[in-house]
Write an enzyme that holds these catalytic residues in place. Structure first.
Site, PDB file in Angstrom:
ATOM      1  N   GLY A 169      -9.828  -2.866   4.900  1.00 40.30           N
ATOM      2  CA  GLY A 169      -8.682  -2.823   5.813  1.00 40.30           C
ATOM      3  C   GLY A 169      -8.556  -1.467   6.489  1.00 40.30           C
ATOM      4  CG  ASP A 170      -4.612  -0.389   7.543  1.00 39.22           C
ATOM      5  OD1 ASP A 170      -4.735  -1.265   6.659  1.00 39.22           O
ATOM      6  OD2 ASP A 170      -3.597   0.305   7.665  1.00 39.22           O
ATOM      7  CB  THR A 184       2.142  -0.335   4.467  1.00 43.09           C
ATOM      8  OG1 THR A 184       2.004  -1.343   3.469  1.00 43.09           O
ATOM      9  CG2 THR A 184       3.525  -0.439   5.082  1.00 43.09           C
ATOM     10  CB  THR A 202      -0.841  -0.001   1.295  1.00 44.47           C
ATOM     11  OG1 THR A 202      -1.776  -1.056   1.198  1.00 44.47           O
ATOM     12  CG2 THR A 202      -1.553   1.317   1.520  1.00 44.47           C
TER      13      THR A 202
HETATM   14  C1  SD4 Z   1      -4.989  -3.453   4.069  1.00 43.86           C
HETATM   15  N1  SD4 Z   1      -3.152  -2.211   4.901  1.00 43.86           N
HETATM   16  O1  SD4 Z   1      -5.931  -3.420   3.295  1.00 43.86           O
HETATM   17  C2  SD4 Z   1      -3.754  -2.689   3.701  1.00 43.86           C
HETATM   18  C3  SD4 Z   1      -2.887  -3.559   2.874  1.00 43.86           C
HETATM   19  C4  SD4 Z   1      -1.542  -3.029   2.725  1.00 43.86           C
HETATM   20  O2  SD4 Z   1       0.414  -2.879   1.725  1.00 43.86           O
HETATM   21  O3  SD4 Z   1      -1.020  -2.268   3.436  1.00 43.86           O
HETATM   22  N2  SD4 Z   1      -0.838  -3.390   1.791  1.00 43.86           N
HETATM   23  O4  SD4 Z   1      -4.990  -4.113   5.093  1.00 43.86           O
END
Ligand code: SD4
Length: 332
Positions: A221-222, A242, A191
């Site tokens: 997600g976050d 991330t 991300t």
């Molecule tokens: C998530 N934090 O959807 C994101 C994924 C992510 O690098 O960071 N990918 O959980």
């Protein structure tokens, strides 16, 4: 700030001690100008992003260098990755969910604490720009799924297929091996979370992702959730995340880091504490990755992650650098 702590901070970052005192001694007429000069001399403008997203920090830097705002810089930086079909974790070309649909999450936050986000949005290449429209054009802060897509179209965004042949092939391969279960792992994510401080000394941030590869349909997600994947407070600084979003959500990671900085921790110390919160509450931490990056208003930055291998791209004083993050579990 206590003098001892201030000296410690200054020596960690190698910053001159002149920053704070020179701001404090400005006269009213030229206050703004001097403030800019004082901060600028030390470190700003600056932009940092998760991972090796050098094209993104370059695009953001181009905005900042010309005197553009931090909010424009982070939006432009994130758009670069969203449009890059080779990046399978953000925007077009992102890995789909387990049913083969690419669903995107993104958010943006400005110097005034305004926030906008979209989650689980399909068919639109630039969720970060839609998030900005949510922030600027609606009375809401977060739009999801079909509603977000409909809003994007109303705002002039074009519908486009996001699943590329390469991502489709990878998903089909995964389906055979995985017995159709989403797999939590430490590889399938990258991300982009970005933070920037402009010449005026104001901070903004953005975060955009296709989320965990092969996630369950509807999973969010976050990254687009305020306080988790991103938080900005223009009086303190910002943080972004991330990795395994579920863990960041449970600890409200970015908000935690900004609050720790408010209490006097350096960005580095705050990121380390953010990671420790996760590690101490989840014995399974060896099986997932989380990485944080933080930037305070003095332009000091820090990053930390659970597993080695994470790092950040930084653009400052006309130079781009990659900074390898420290990690709780060393890189093997
Ligand atoms: C998530 N934090 O959807 C994101 C994924 C992510 O690098 O960071 N990918 O959980």
């Amino acid at each position: 700030m206590k003098r001892r702590k201030f000296l410690k901070r200054a020596s960690i970052t190698g910053l001159g001690l002149a920053v704070t005192p020179s701001i404090a001694s400005c006269t009213t007429e030229n206050k703004k100008e001097q403030k800019v000069a004082a901060i600028g001399k030390a470190v700003v403008p600056i932009t940092v992003a998760t991972w090796r997203f050098h094209n993104a920090t370059k695009a953001a830097w181009e905005v900042l260098e010309k005197g553009g705002t931090a909010i424009d810089a982070v939006e432009q930086g994130c758009r670069v990755e969203e449009a890059d079909v080779k990046n399978t974790t953000v925007g077009k070309g992102g890995a789909p969910d387990r049913d083969g649909n690419v669903t995107l999450d993104a958010c943006i936050m400005d110097k005034n604490g305004n926030y906008g986000a979209v989650v689980c949005m399909e068919n639109i290449v630039h969720p970060v720009s839609v998030a900005r429209k949510v922030m600027e054009e609606t009375p809401h802060v977060l739009l999801a799924g079909k509603g977000a897509e409909q809003f994007a179209v109303e705002q002039g965004f074009k519908r486009e297929k996001l699943l590329t042949e390469a991502s489709k092939k990878a998903w089909e391969k995964w389906k055979i091996k995985s017995e159709y279960k989403p797999i939590i792992n430490i590889e399938n994510h990258d991300t982009i979370g970005m933070l920037a401080i402009d010449k005026n000394g104001d901070i903004s941030g953005a975060c955009t992702t296709s989320g965990m590869a092969y996630k369950m349909a509807g999973r969010v997600g976050d990254s687009a959730v305020i306080g988790s994947g991103l938080f900005i407070d223009n009086s303190v600084g910002g943080a972004t995340a991330t990795g395994m979003g579920e863990e960041v959500l449970k600890t409200v990671g970015s908000y935690l880091i900004v609050e720790l900085m408010r209490q006097g921790r350096s960005p580095q110390e705050a990121c380390e504490e953010g990671v420790k919160r996760i590690v101490s509450s989840n014995p399974n931490y060896k099986n997932f990755q989380v990485g944080y990056v933080a930037l305070n208003k003095q332009g000091e930055y820090g990053c930390y992650c659970i597993h080695g291998g994470f790092g950040i791209s930084k653009y400052q004083e006309g130079k781009q650098t990659y900074i390898e993050s420290g990690s709780y579990i060393p890189k093997t």
